[in-house]
Design an enzyme around this catalytic site. Structure first.
Site, PDB file in Angstrom:
ATOM      1  N   GLY A  46       0.762  -1.243   0.000  1.00 43.35           N
ATOM      2  CA  GLY A  46       0.000   0.000   0.000  1.00 43.35           C
ATOM      3  C   GLY A  46       0.792   1.291   0.000  1.00 43.35           C
ATOM      4  O   GLY A  46       0.359   2.289  -0.566  1.00 43.35           O
ATOM      5  N   GLU A 100       4.108   4.216   6.162  1.00 43.45           N
ATOM      6  CA  GLU A 100       2.906   3.377   6.078  1.00 43.45           C
ATOM      7  C   GLU A 100       1.799   4.182   5.413  1.00 43.45           C
ATOM      8  O   GLU A 100       1.692   5.398   5.604  1.00 43.45           O
ATOM      9  CB  GLU A 100       2.559   2.941   7.507  1.00 43.45           C
ATOM     10  CG  GLU A 100       1.463   1.956   7.737  1.00 43.45           C
ATOM     11  CD  GLU A 100       1.420   0.684   6.930  1.00 43.45           C
ATOM     12  OE1 GLU A 100       1.475   0.760   5.689  1.00 43.45           O
ATOM     13  OE2 GLU A 100       1.250  -0.388   7.530  1.00 43.45           O
ATOM     14  N   ASP A 101       0.989   3.511   4.611  1.00 44.90           N
ATOM     15  CA  ASP A 101      -0.119   4.217   3.949  1.00 44.90           C
ATOM     16  C   ASP A 101      -1.203   4.605   4.945  1.00 44.90           C
ATOM     17  O   ASP A 101      -1.672   5.737   4.971  1.00 44.90           O
ATOM     18  CB  ASP A 101      -0.711   3.364   2.809  1.00 44.90           C
ATOM     19  CG  ASP A 101      -1.027   1.929   3.225  1.00 44.90           C
ATOM     20  OD1 ASP A 101      -0.790   1.560   4.403  1.00 44.90           O
ATOM     21  OD2 ASP A 101      -1.513   1.164   2.375  1.00 44.90           O
ATOM     22  N   ASP A 104      -4.681   1.484  10.963  1.00 45.49           N
ATOM     23  CA  ASP A 104      -6.057   1.136  11.300  1.00 45.49           C
ATOM     24  C   ASP A 104      -6.066   0.632  12.747  1.00 45.49           C
ATOM     25  O   ASP A 104      -6.073   1.438  13.674  1.00 45.49           O
ATOM     26  CB  ASP A 104      -6.506   0.074  10.283  1.00 45.49           C
ATOM     27  CG  ASP A 104      -7.990  -0.188  10.280  1.00 45.49           C
ATOM     28  OD1 ASP A 104      -8.474  -0.789  11.242  1.00 45.49           O
ATOM     29  OD2 ASP A 104      -8.668   0.195   9.312  1.00 45.49           O
ATOM     30  N   LYS A 132      -6.726   6.153  11.184  1.00 42.75           N
ATOM     31  CA  LYS A 132      -8.105   6.093  11.669  1.00 42.75           C
ATOM     32  C   LYS A 132      -8.028   5.994  13.188  1.00 42.75           C
ATOM     33  O   LYS A 132      -7.941   4.888  13.729  1.00 42.75           O
ATOM     34  CB  LYS A 132      -8.801   4.842  11.121  1.00 42.75           C
ATOM     35  CG  LYS A 132      -8.967   4.806   9.608  1.00 42.75           C
ATOM     36  CD  LYS A 132      -9.532   3.442   9.202  1.00 42.75           C
ATOM     37  CE  LYS A 132      -9.860   3.386   7.722  1.00 42.75           C
ATOM     38  NZ  LYS A 132     -10.236   2.024   7.287  1.00 42.75           N
ATOM     39  N   PHE A 154     -13.790   2.681   5.183  1.00 43.65           N
ATOM     40  CA  PHE A 154     -12.846   2.112   4.230  1.00 43.65           C
ATOM     41  C   PHE A 154     -12.534   3.103   3.102  1.00 43.65           C
ATOM     42  O   PHE A 154     -13.431   3.739   2.546  1.00 43.65           O
ATOM     43  CB  PHE A 154     -13.405   0.814   3.648  1.00 43.65           C
ATOM     44  CG  PHE A 154     -12.369   0.001   2.954  1.00 43.65           C
ATOM     45  CD1 PHE A 154     -11.432  -0.730   3.669  1.00 43.65           C
ATOM     46  CD2 PHE A 154     -12.306  -0.024   1.566  1.00 43.65           C
ATOM     47  CE1 PHE A 154     -10.453  -1.467   3.024  1.00 43.65           C
ATOM     48  CE2 PHE A 154     -11.326  -0.764   0.904  1.00 43.65           C
ATOM     49  CZ  PHE A 154     -10.405  -1.485   1.641  1.00 43.65           C
ATOM     50  N   VAL A 155     -11.265   3.252   2.783  1.00 47.70           N
ATOM     51  CA  VAL A 155     -10.848   4.148   1.703  1.00 47.70           C
ATOM     52  C   VAL A 155      -9.968   3.420   0.692  1.00 47.70           C
ATOM     53  O   VAL A 155      -9.307   2.442   1.028  1.00 47.70           O
ATOM     54  CB  VAL A 155     -10.090   5.390   2.246  1.00 47.70           C
ATOM     55  CG1 VAL A 155     -11.024   6.318   3.001  1.00 47.70           C
ATOM     56  CG2 VAL A 155      -8.912   4.991   3.132  1.00 47.70           C
ATOM     57  N   ASP A 161      -5.954  -0.298  -1.795  1.00 44.47           N
ATOM     58  CA  ASP A 161      -6.757  -1.131  -2.692  1.00 44.47           C
ATOM     59  C   ASP A 161      -8.023  -1.656  -2.037  1.00 44.47           C
ATOM     60  O   ASP A 161      -8.110  -1.786  -0.816  1.00 44.47           O
ATOM     61  CB  ASP A 161      -5.941  -2.343  -3.136  1.00 44.47           C
ATOM     62  CG  ASP A 161      -5.720  -3.330  -1.989  1.00 44.47           C
ATOM     63  OD1 ASP A 161      -5.177  -2.905  -0.951  1.00 44.47           O
ATOM     64  OD2 ASP A 161      -6.108  -4.503  -2.125  1.00 44.47           O
ATOM     65  N   ARG A 167      -5.510   0.978  -6.665  1.00 41.93           N
ATOM     66  CA  ARG A 167      -4.276   1.601  -6.168  1.00 41.93           C
ATOM     67  C   ARG A 167      -3.811   2.777  -7.025  1.00 41.93           C
ATOM     68  O   ARG A 167      -3.095   3.653  -6.559  1.00 41.93           O
ATOM     69  CB  ARG A 167      -3.149   0.574  -6.101  1.00 41.93           C
ATOM     70  CG  ARG A 167      -3.386  -0.562  -5.119  1.00 41.93           C
ATOM     71  CD  ARG A 167      -2.106  -1.383  -4.937  1.00 41.93           C
ATOM     72  NE  ARG A 167      -2.320  -2.682  -4.322  1.00 41.93           N
ATOM     73  CZ  ARG A 167      -2.396  -2.895  -3.009  1.00 41.93           C
ATOM     74  NH1 ARG A 167      -2.275  -1.887  -2.165  1.00 41.93           N
ATOM     75  NH2 ARG A 167      -2.582  -4.118  -2.542  1.00 41.93           N
TER      76      ARG A 167
HETATM   77  P1  XMP Z   1      -3.682  -2.329  10.859  1.00 40.42           P
HETATM   78  O1  XMP Z   1      -5.067  -2.726  11.312  1.00 40.42           O
HETATM   79  O2  XMP Z   1      -2.682  -3.408  11.055  1.00 40.42           O
HETATM   80  O3  XMP Z   1      -3.902  -2.180   9.316  1.00 40.42           O
HETATM   81  O4  XMP Z   1      -3.283  -0.997  11.425  1.00 40.42           O
HETATM   82  C1  XMP Z   1      -3.004  -1.607   8.497  1.00 40.42           C
HETATM   83  C2  XMP Z   1      -3.206  -2.134   7.106  1.00 40.42           C
HETATM   84  O5  XMP Z   1      -4.591  -2.417   6.848  1.00 40.42           O
HETATM   85  C3  XMP Z   1      -4.962  -1.998   5.565  1.00 40.42           C
HETATM   86  N1  XMP Z   1      -6.072  -1.030   5.662  1.00 40.42           N
HETATM   87  C4  XMP Z   1      -6.729  -0.487   4.642  1.00 40.42           C
HETATM   88  N2  XMP Z   1      -6.574  -0.652   3.308  1.00 40.42           N
HETATM   89  N3  XMP Z   1      -8.339   0.868   2.929  1.00 40.42           N
HETATM   90  C5  XMP Z   1      -7.385   0.035   2.461  1.00 40.42           C
HETATM   91  O6  XMP Z   1      -7.268  -0.089   1.258  1.00 40.42           O
HETATM   92  C6  XMP Z   1      -8.556   1.085   4.243  1.00 40.42           C
HETATM   93  O7  XMP Z   1      -9.434   1.880   4.619  1.00 40.42           O
HETATM   94  C7  XMP Z   1      -7.696   0.359   5.147  1.00 40.42           C
HETATM   95  N4  XMP Z   1      -7.622   0.325   6.506  1.00 40.42           N
HETATM   96  C8  XMP Z   1      -6.605  -0.534   6.772  1.00 40.42           C
HETATM   97  C9  XMP Z   1      -3.731  -1.396   4.957  1.00 40.42           C
HETATM   98  O8  XMP Z   1      -3.164  -2.365   4.121  1.00 40.42           O
HETATM   99  C10 XMP Z   1      -2.780  -1.112   6.094  1.00 40.42           C
HETATM  100  O9  XMP Z   1      -1.448  -1.290   5.742  1.00 40.42           O
HETATM  101 MG    MG Z   2      -1.602  -2.496   2.991  1.00 40.50          MG
END
Ligand code: XMP
Ligand code: MG
Length: 178
Positions: A46, A100-101, A104, A132, A154-155, A161, A167
């Site tokens: 990501g 990091e993108d 969550d 988030k 979700f985005v 993706d 992407r």
């Molecule tokens: P955690 O829960 O480990 O998650 O902090 C991080 C990874 O979860 C994916 N992620 C998303 N991917 N839209 C996405 O396309 C979203 O809204 C989203 N929220 C979490 C992402 O891969 C991230 O690295």
């Molecule tokens: Mg990811």
């Protein structure tokens, strides 16, 4: 509005807002870390778009490497994160900056911080384009640099993706509910 697979998404963060956030981050990183010869580490898949733009916005030169993580839910315990493409570089004594993108729950980051600390990094900083805050499950997790805080929806786009697609969009889109 865009459609990916079975879902529709509406424009949420424009490319110019994204670039403004990235330039702010780049300036902060210069002030705080330039003198520490930091090693940037972007998390695939990501973060590849964010990393490319952030590196070009950085007012100083620095090395970047990539690691890939994968969470296995079901086969091992939920929230288990493994690095599937490792860092083949010695990071002992280095300031490592994770790119990091999106953050969550924070599970991915928590595990990565541990892995990098175990490999001897002097300090590990975290830069996330998006966070988030309402989804975070680790109160002790410190994200040093956050571009934009978003609600727990979700985005996609800008590297993010939905089931493998989306992407390449330059803007970020939010899932449209009904
Ligand atoms: P955690 O829960 O480990 O998650 O902090 C991080 C990874 O979860 C994916 N992620 C998303 N991917 N839209 C996405 O396309 C979203 O809204 C989203 N929220 C979490 C992402 O891969 C991230 O690295
Ligand atoms: Mg990811």
């Amino acid at each position: 509005m865009i459609t990916i697979h079975d879902k529709t998404f509406q424009l949420y963060i424009s490319q110019s807002e994204i670039q403004t956030a990235i330039h702010k981050l780049a300036t902060q990183l210069e002030v705080d870390l330039k003198d520490q010869n930091p090693l940037f580490v972007a998390i695939l898949n990501g973060a590849f778009v964010f990393a490319a733009d952030l590196m070009r916005a950085l007012p100083f030169d620095a090395p970047i490497n990539f690691i890939k993580t994968q969470s296995y839910v079901g086969t091992t315990s939920s929230g288990t994160v493994q690095t599937v493409l490792g860092l083949n570089e010695n990071i002992e004594g280095r300031t490592v900056v994770i790119l990091e993108d999106i953050i969550d729950t924070g599970h991915t980051l928590k595990k990565l911080l541990q892995i990098l600390t175990d490999k001897g990094a002097a300090s590990v900083k975290v830069v996330a384009l998006l966070q988030k805050p309402d989804a975070l499950q680790h109160n002790d997790l410190e994200v040093d640099y956050i571009g934009i805080e978003i609600p727990n929806k979700f985005v996609v786009g800008y590297g993010l993706d939905y089931d493998g697609l989306g992407r390449g969009f330059a803007d970020i889109y939010q899932l449209k509910e009904n």
